[in-house]
Design a protein around this motif. Structure first.
Motif, PDB file in Angstrom:
ATOM      1  N   MET A   1       0.846  -1.198   0.000  1.00  0.00           N
ATOM      2  CA  MET A   1       0.000   0.000   0.000  1.00  0.00           C
ATOM      3  C   MET A   1       0.881   1.247   0.000  1.00  0.00           C
ATOM      4  N   PHE A   2       0.485   2.228  -0.803  1.00  0.00           N
ATOM      5  CA  PHE A   2       1.176   3.520  -0.801  1.00  0.00           C
ATOM      6  C   PHE A   2       0.329   4.505   0.008  1.00  0.00           C
ATOM      7  N   TYR A   3       0.960   5.084   1.033  1.00  0.00           N
ATOM      8  CA  TYR A   3       0.257   6.040   1.891  1.00  0.00           C
ATOM      9  C   TYR A   3       0.791   7.435   1.628  1.00  0.00           C
ATOM     10  N   ILE A   4      -0.108   8.404   1.589  1.00  0.00           N
ATOM     11  CA  ILE A   4       0.323   9.777   1.512  1.00  0.00           C
ATOM     12  C   ILE A   4      -0.323  10.494   2.704  1.00  0.00           C
ATOM     13  N   ILE A   5       0.553  10.977   3.591  1.00  0.00           N
ATOM     14  CA  ILE A   5       0.108  11.374   4.929  1.00  0.00           C
ATOM     15  C   ILE A   5       0.412  12.844   5.194  1.00  0.00           C
ATOM     16  N   GLY A   6      -0.606  13.609   5.539  1.00  0.00           N
ATOM     17  CA  GLY A   6      -0.431  15.015   5.897  1.00  0.00           C
ATOM     18  C   GLY A   6       0.110  15.140   7.317  1.00  0.00           C
ATOM     19  N   LEU A   7       1.069  16.048   7.512  1.00  0.00           N
ATOM     20  CA  LEU A   7       1.694  16.224   8.827  1.00  0.00           C
ATOM     21  C   LEU A   7       1.137  17.417   9.582  1.00  0.00           C
ATOM     22  N   GLY A   8       0.214  18.162   8.954  1.00  0.00           N
ATOM     23  CA  GLY A   8      -0.265  19.377   9.603  1.00  0.00           C
ATOM     24  C   GLY A   8       0.795  20.466   9.515  1.00  0.00           C
ATOM     25  N   LEU A   9       0.714  21.440  10.394  1.00  0.00           N
ATOM     26  CA  LEU A   9       1.511  22.652  10.222  1.00  0.00           C
ATOM     27  C   LEU A   9       2.503  22.956  11.334  1.00  0.00           C
ATOM     28  N   GLY A  10       2.313  22.393  12.511  1.00  0.00           N
ATOM     29  CA  GLY A  10       3.093  22.865  13.658  1.00  0.00           C
ATOM     30  C   GLY A  10       4.366  22.067  13.899  1.00  0.00           C
ATOM     31  N   ASP A  11       4.272  21.069  14.757  1.00  0.00           N
ATOM     32  CA  ASP A  11       5.451  20.281  15.109  1.00  0.00           C
ATOM     33  C   ASP A  11       5.168  18.785  14.962  1.00  0.00           C
ATOM     34  N   CYS A  12       6.054  17.964  15.515  1.00  0.00           N
ATOM     35  CA  CYS A  12       5.956  16.507  15.398  1.00  0.00           C
ATOM     36  C   CYS A  12       4.579  15.962  15.767  1.00  0.00           C
ATOM     37  N   LYS A  13       4.003  16.534  16.824  1.00  0.00           N
ATOM     38  CA  LYS A  13       2.781  15.961  17.381  1.00  0.00           C
ATOM     39  C   LYS A  13       1.515  16.359  16.628  1.00  0.00           C
ATOM     40  N   ASP A  14       1.678  17.068  15.512  1.00  0.00           N
ATOM     41  CA  ASP A  14       0.504  17.423  14.721  1.00  0.00           C
ATOM     42  C   ASP A  14       0.123  16.344  13.717  1.00  0.00           C
ATOM     43  N   GLN A 106      -3.733   5.079   0.096  1.00  0.00           N
ATOM     44  CA  GLN A 106      -4.625   5.644   1.112  1.00  0.00           C
ATOM     45  C   GLN A 106      -4.115   7.032   1.474  1.00  0.00           C
ATOM     46  N   VAL A 107      -5.047   7.959   1.674  1.00  0.00           N
ATOM     47  CA  VAL A 107      -4.702   9.340   2.009  1.00  0.00           C
ATOM     48  C   VAL A 107      -5.051   9.593   3.471  1.00  0.00           C
ATOM     49  N   VAL A 108      -4.136  10.211   4.226  1.00  0.00           N
ATOM     50  CA  VAL A 108      -4.463  10.629   5.592  1.00  0.00           C
ATOM     51  C   VAL A 108      -4.426  12.157   5.639  1.00  0.00           C
ATOM     52  N   HIS A 109      -5.598  12.742   5.813  1.00  0.00           N
ATOM     53  CA  HIS A 109      -5.717  14.205   5.785  1.00  0.00           C
ATOM     54  C   HIS A 109      -5.156  14.864   7.038  1.00  0.00           C
TER      55      HIS A 109
END
Lengths: 267, 267
Positions: A1-14, A106-109
């Motif tokens: 599976m190929f995952y494309i994962i958004g990290l958000g904007l702030g730091d590691c815990k986002d 799979q996309v993780v928003h």
């Protein structure tokens, strides 16, 4: 599976819990580091995830897509991107390539500047078309985005201006050489954007005025986030510190709730 | 500290790691359950967070803000909202009230439909003003949003249409009684939205045509997410299952990359 994962904007815990679980189980994890950056840095991410990351720079993202996707039909591979996966066409293109190869994805928003910009108190429903302001140089000074700002303004809408990022840009001299050399990374500040916009207003003498109300945002979602509201003229003197910056040109009529909220940021 | 935490769009695991840590340490955690819903349900959230949640319905959110904020000057209280905290003016209002009371606050961003809608392959930069389509009844059939769709279309922009949600609406009969009675919750489907839009086109005979290309989205970010592309006319017959739904009216000229991506959803 190929995952494309958004990290958000702030730091590691986002990263989301879903995203983190996937990162930890993948055989290879790439960090896209050319359309945007997380100010916390790659090492902090590796430490928090408890695993190694492969930094995907401009060359790898634009020319090495096949390498990144390799094997993801039988094992789990993830591409991490700052913000949301659909913030840049580059990422949409990755999904298309996966589909072509018959690789499930799979996309993780996550949050992106396109929605997190609501933190300044302007209603997201009152934004028109988003525009990008590119760095000018001596020979290339495009200003077509200005007409879009004016069109939004005339419709009483705010404009979110995404500011240019230059990462791993080859130097002009090295383009003809075998060994590429790169310029230091540059991230446009609200100050630089305001200066360019004022020059356009000077040239065109039409559209918006120099005292149009603007909001400058820096490091949205991070602990040291900064928001400032003032005229465009004044914004050309504002220093909001390190990247990333975004600029909003407000529409002519603010809603009372917007006015009340923005008061805290206005200088 | 008062925390306002976005839950994203899909299920329990779409909360960020930062958000989850805060939820677990707060003395009280409210779940805002009236401007939007997570289809996984409150019980699943409680089980995953390992703690009790207080469901904040319309009455509590609109009239009980003081109760929700009570004590958050000295202890930690969180309000959880579907999507991003700045998706609804209701939430911005909460922050203003906290400020008035001198209560420190922190926002934890997440994906919202305003950016996750990019999953259909239309570029976020090519969207104009977002609009909301309200449920009509026999006596109230507003259509001012139609002009905004047309204005976007004329500027070659897509329009994201957020569809009405009616949760805990008092019945007309109970309005004059002491004991309020509520109508069953309703969530507008893309089919219902398309039917209303077709009626407006019939009335106005101007603007967009009935064969305008649309994209219907259901349960974006969830495992059973569904996306369908077809004409508005055809969309009025499409059943995308359970809530929440959103509808996009595409601009007249799609980018080749948009066309290529959307092909997979087109019927």
């Amino acid at each position: 599976m190929f995952y494309i994962i958004g990290l958000g904007l702030g730091d590691c815990k986002d990263i989301t819990v879903k995203g983190l679980e996937i990162v930890r189980k993948c055989s290879r994890v790439y960090l896209e580091a050319y359309t945007s950056i997380l100010t916390c840095g790659t090492e902090a991410l590796e430490k928090f995830y408890g695993r190694e990351l492969i930094v995907a720079d401009r060359d790898l993202v634009e020319q090495g897509a096949d390498d990144i996707l390799a094997g993801s039909g039988t094992e789990d591979v993830a591409l991490l991107v700052v913000g949301d996966p659909f913030g840049a066409t580059t990422h949409t293109d990755f999904i298309l390539r996966a589909q072509e190869k018959g690789i499930p994805y799979q996309v993780v928003h996550n949050a992106s500047i396109m929605n997190a910009v609501g933190c300044c108190g302007l209603q997201l429903y009152s934004f028109g078309e988003t525009i990008s302001i590119p760095y000018w140089d001596d020979t290339w000074q495009p200003d077509s985005f200005y007409d879009k700002i004016v069109a939004n303004y005339d419709r009483k809408l705010h404009t979110l201006c995404l500011l240019d990022i230059k990462v791993k840009e080859p130097t002009l001299e090295s383009l003809t050489k075998k060994k590429r050399e790169y310029m230091p990374p540059r991230f446009m500040s609200v100050k630089e954007a305001a200066v360019q916009l004022l020059q356009i207003i000077d040239r065109k003498q039409a559209g918006i005025k120099k005292d149009v109300f603007c909001i400058g945002l820096a490091r949205v979602g991070a602990e040291n986030q900064q928001i400032v509201g003032c005229s465009l003229e004044k914004m050309s003197e504002v220093d909001l510190g390190g990247p990333l910056h975004s600029l909003i040109i407000a529409g002519p009529d603010l809603h009372p709730l917007e006015v009340e909220y923005i008061e805290q940021f206005t200088i």
